[in-house]
Design a protein around this motif. Structure first.
Motif, PDB file in Angstrom:
ATOM      1  N   LEU A  22       0.833  -1.196   0.000  1.00 14.06           N
ATOM      2  CA  LEU A  22       0.000   0.000   0.000  1.00 14.06           C
ATOM      3  C   LEU A  22       0.871   1.250   0.000  1.00 14.06           C
ATOM      4  O   LEU A  22       1.932   1.270   0.622  1.00 14.06           O
ATOM      5  CB  LEU A  22      -0.902   0.025   1.242  1.00 14.06           C
ATOM      6  CG  LEU A  22      -2.004  -1.043   1.337  1.00 14.06           C
ATOM      7  CD1 LEU A  22      -2.608  -1.038   2.733  1.00 14.06           C
ATOM      8  CD2 LEU A  22      -3.078  -0.808   0.282  1.00 14.06           C
ATOM      9  N   SER A  23       0.397   2.285  -0.677  1.00 10.34           N
ATOM     10  CA  SER A  23       1.113   3.556  -0.670  1.00 10.34           C
ATOM     11  C   SER A  23       0.759   4.344   0.576  1.00 10.34           C
ATOM     12  O   SER A  23      -0.227   4.048   1.261  1.00 10.34           O
ATOM     13  CB  SER A  23       0.745   4.378  -1.915  1.00 10.34           C
ATOM     14  OG  SER A  23      -0.597   4.824  -1.841  1.00 10.34           O
ATOM     15  N   LEU A  24       1.556   5.346   0.868  1.00  6.12           N
ATOM     16  CA  LEU A  24       1.274   6.216   2.005  1.00  6.12           C
ATOM     17  C   LEU A  24      -0.096   6.860   1.857  1.00  6.12           C
ATOM     18  O   LEU A  24      -0.869   6.931   2.823  1.00  6.12           O
ATOM     19  CB  LEU A  24       2.352   7.294   2.115  1.00  6.12           C
ATOM     20  CG  LEU A  24       2.113   8.386   3.160  1.00  6.12           C
ATOM     21  CD1 LEU A  24       1.995   7.786   4.559  1.00  6.12           C
ATOM     22  CD2 LEU A  24       3.243   9.419   3.112  1.00  6.12           C
ATOM     23  N   LYS A  25      -0.432   7.284   0.646  1.00 11.34           N
ATOM     24  CA  LYS A  25      -1.737   7.905   0.395  1.00 11.34           C
ATOM     25  C   LYS A  25      -2.862   6.922   0.657  1.00 11.34           C
ATOM     26  O   LYS A  25      -3.867   7.254   1.300  1.00 11.34           O
ATOM     27  CB  LYS A  25      -1.807   8.406  -1.044  1.00 11.34           C
ATOM     28  CG  LYS A  25      -3.122   9.096  -1.400  1.00 11.34           C
ATOM     29  CD  LYS A  25      -3.118   9.579  -2.835  1.00 11.34           C
ATOM     30  CE  LYS A  25      -4.443  10.234  -3.202  1.00 11.34           C
ATOM     31  NZ  LYS A  25      -4.458  10.690  -4.625  1.00 11.34           N
ATOM     32  N   ASP A  26      -2.696   5.679   0.168  1.00  8.08           N
ATOM     33  CA  ASP A  26      -3.722   4.651   0.403  1.00  8.08           C
ATOM     34  C   ASP A  26      -3.935   4.424   1.894  1.00  8.08           C
ATOM     35  O   ASP A  26      -5.066   4.332   2.373  1.00  8.08           O
ATOM     36  CB  ASP A  26      -3.298   3.327  -0.243  1.00  8.08           C
ATOM     37  CG  ASP A  26      -3.346   3.378  -1.761  1.00  8.08           C
ATOM     38  OD1 ASP A  26      -4.109   4.192  -2.292  1.00  8.08           O
ATOM     39  OD2 ASP A  26      -2.601   2.594  -2.393  1.00  8.08           O
ATOM     40  N   ILE A  27      -2.836   4.306   2.612  1.00  6.74           N
ATOM     41  CA  ILE A  27      -2.920   4.024   4.043  1.00  6.74           C
ATOM     42  C   ILE A  27      -3.589   5.170   4.784  1.00  6.74           C
ATOM     43  O   ILE A  27      -4.461   4.955   5.641  1.00  6.74           O
ATOM     44  CB  ILE A  27      -1.505   3.753   4.607  1.00  6.74           C
ATOM     45  CG1 ILE A  27      -0.957   2.443   4.025  1.00  6.74           C
ATOM     46  CG2 ILE A  27      -1.520   3.706   6.131  1.00  6.74           C
ATOM     47  CD1 ILE A  27       0.501   2.189   4.324  1.00  6.74           C
ATOM     48  N   ALA A  28      -3.199   6.389   4.465  1.00  6.83           N
ATOM     49  CA  ALA A  28      -3.800   7.555   5.123  1.00  6.83           C
ATOM     50  C   ALA A  28      -5.298   7.621   4.851  1.00  6.83           C
ATOM     51  O   ALA A  28      -6.098   7.870   5.763  1.00  6.83           O
ATOM     52  CB  ALA A  28      -3.110   8.822   4.652  1.00  6.83           C
ATOM     53  N   ASN A  29      -5.701   7.380   3.597  1.00 10.53           N
ATOM     54  CA  ASN A  29      -7.123   7.439   3.240  1.00 10.53           C
ATOM     55  C   ASN A  29      -7.916   6.332   3.930  1.00 10.53           C
ATOM     56  O   ASN A  29      -9.001   6.579   4.465  1.00 10.53           O
ATOM     57  CB  ASN A  29      -7.290   7.333   1.725  1.00 10.53           C
ATOM     58  CG  ASN A  29      -6.816   8.581   0.997  1.00 10.53           C
ATOM     59  OD1 ASN A  29      -6.719   9.651   1.599  1.00 10.53           O
ATOM     60  ND2 ASN A  29      -6.522   8.457  -0.288  1.00 10.53           N
ATOM     61  N   ARG A  30      -7.375   5.103   3.913  1.00 15.04           N
ATOM     62  CA  ARG A  30      -8.101   3.971   4.504  1.00 15.04           C
ATOM     63  C   ARG A  30      -8.218   4.112   6.020  1.00 15.04           C
ATOM     64  O   ARG A  30      -9.195   3.658   6.616  1.00 15.04           O
ATOM     65  CB  ARG A  30      -7.395   2.661   4.150  1.00 15.04           C
ATOM     66  CG  ARG A  30      -7.523   2.275   2.690  1.00 15.04           C
ATOM     67  CD  ARG A  30      -6.560   1.148   2.343  1.00 15.04           C
ATOM     68  NE  ARG A  30      -6.606   0.829   0.935  1.00 15.04           N
ATOM     69  CZ  ARG A  30      -7.092  -0.312   0.433  1.00 15.04           C
ATOM     70  NH1 ARG A  30      -7.564  -1.229   1.244  1.00 15.04           N
ATOM     71  NH2 ARG A  30      -7.097  -0.523  -0.874  1.00 15.04           N
ATOM     72  N   ALA A  31      -7.197   4.705   6.632  1.00 15.19           N
ATOM     73  CA  ALA A  31      -7.210   4.876   8.089  1.00 15.19           C
ATOM     74  C   ALA A  31      -7.869   6.183   8.504  1.00 15.19           C
ATOM     75  O   ALA A  31      -8.004   6.455   9.704  1.00 15.19           O
ATOM     76  CB  ALA A  31      -5.791   4.826   8.631  1.00 15.19           C
ATOM     77  N   ASN A  32      -8.246   6.996   7.522  1.00 16.07           N
ATOM     78  CA  ASN A  32      -8.858   8.298   7.793  1.00 16.07           C
ATOM     79  C   ASN A  32      -7.944   9.162   8.666  1.00 16.07           C
ATOM     80  O   ASN A  32      -8.364   9.737   9.673  1.00 16.07           O
ATOM     81  CB  ASN A  32     -10.225   8.123   8.459  1.00 16.07           C
ATOM     82  CG  ASN A  32     -11.064   9.399   8.432  1.00 16.07           C
ATOM     83  OD1 ASN A  32     -10.894  10.238   7.539  1.00 16.07           O
ATOM     84  ND2 ASN A  32     -11.952   9.547   9.394  1.00 16.07           N
TER      85      ASN A  32
END
Length: 255
Positions: A22-32
């Protein structure tokens, strides 16, 4: 409860068989979470080898689960295996000697009881699966302490401080390694005795203690010798089932 720790651990739950990277952006979005917060938490996880970072360019970093999780998973697997394999042997031992039988493993700087078979006697000791104990109290914990790396052993004894007689404890640990078993009298419960023998894995490491315990009046004379012999033999048989191929005194066959 530490919310930062919870948030960091929750990031690990974002990875699965469909999202192993997962990318940093993906992780940030999924974790809100804001990207700076996600990055800070991931950096802490990366420092502990729970994740590792693949940097494709200066603007894009991707993450995968780290090998530390594999290591911890193997430890859990080993504990589940020894518990599954040991249980029928523990049942037979408890039946033969009419005393409570426990399986004790190292858990960071403590000893944890992960399995138990009760005796059929009317008077029983109060112990429970999941109970933890300092490594310098009781036959099972002391046996585990005697077989860990010297540096870690020193750290644990240092933490014990004035609660133990350091010279006496070090002498006892040497005796345990030399004689191959551990015992305690009245250390965890008054008027009780515990006897423990090591269980080895296929790497020749001590991974658990097989412990029997009961009222001290039953651990005397011929009865004590029988308990010791049967417990030693049972620990040896469990070790064989786990793949141990070294010499274990007391084992008759590999069944």
């Amino acid at each position: 409860m530490n919310q930062s720790v919870i948030k960091a651990l929750n990031l690990l739950n974002l990875f699965d068989e469909k999202n192993y990277e997962l990318s940093l952006k993906d992780i940030a979005n999924r974790a809100n979470l804001p990207k700076p917060t996600a990055y800070r938490l991931l950096s802490a996880l990366e420092a502990m080898n729970y994740v590792y970072k693949i940097k494709e360019n200066e603007h894009d970093s991707r993450y995968r689960l780290g090998l530390k999780l594999l290591e911890l998973g193997q430890l859990v697997s080993d504990q589940l295996e020894v518990r599954r394999i040991a249980y029928p042997y523990m049942e037979k031992l408890a039946y033969d000697i009419q005393e409570a039988v426990h399986l004790v493993v190292l858990n960071h700087q403590e000893a944890t009881y992960i399995e138990k078979v009760e005796s059929n006697k009317a008077i029983r000791l109060y112990t429970r699966i999941g109970k933890s104990s300092p490594l310098y109290i009781g036959s099972g914990p002391k046996l585990l302490l005697a077989h860990i790396q010297k540096q870690k052993q020193e750290e644990i004894l240092n933490l014990a401080g004035n609660t133990i007689n350091r010279e006496k404890m070090e002498k006892e640990l040497r005796r345990i390694r030399t004689e191959g078993y551990s015992y305690s009298i009245g250390e965890q419960d008054e008027n009780t005795t515990g006897i423990s023998y090591p269980i080895y894995d296929y790497r020749n490491n001590v991974i658990a203690a097989l412990t029997v315990s009961g009222l001290s009046t039953y651990f005397e004379g011929d009865s004590l010798q029988q308990i010791k012999a049967k417990t030693e033999d049972t620990a040896a048989r469990i070790s064989r089932k786990l793949g141990f191929r070294g010499f274990v005194q007391g084992v008759v066959d590999s069944s």
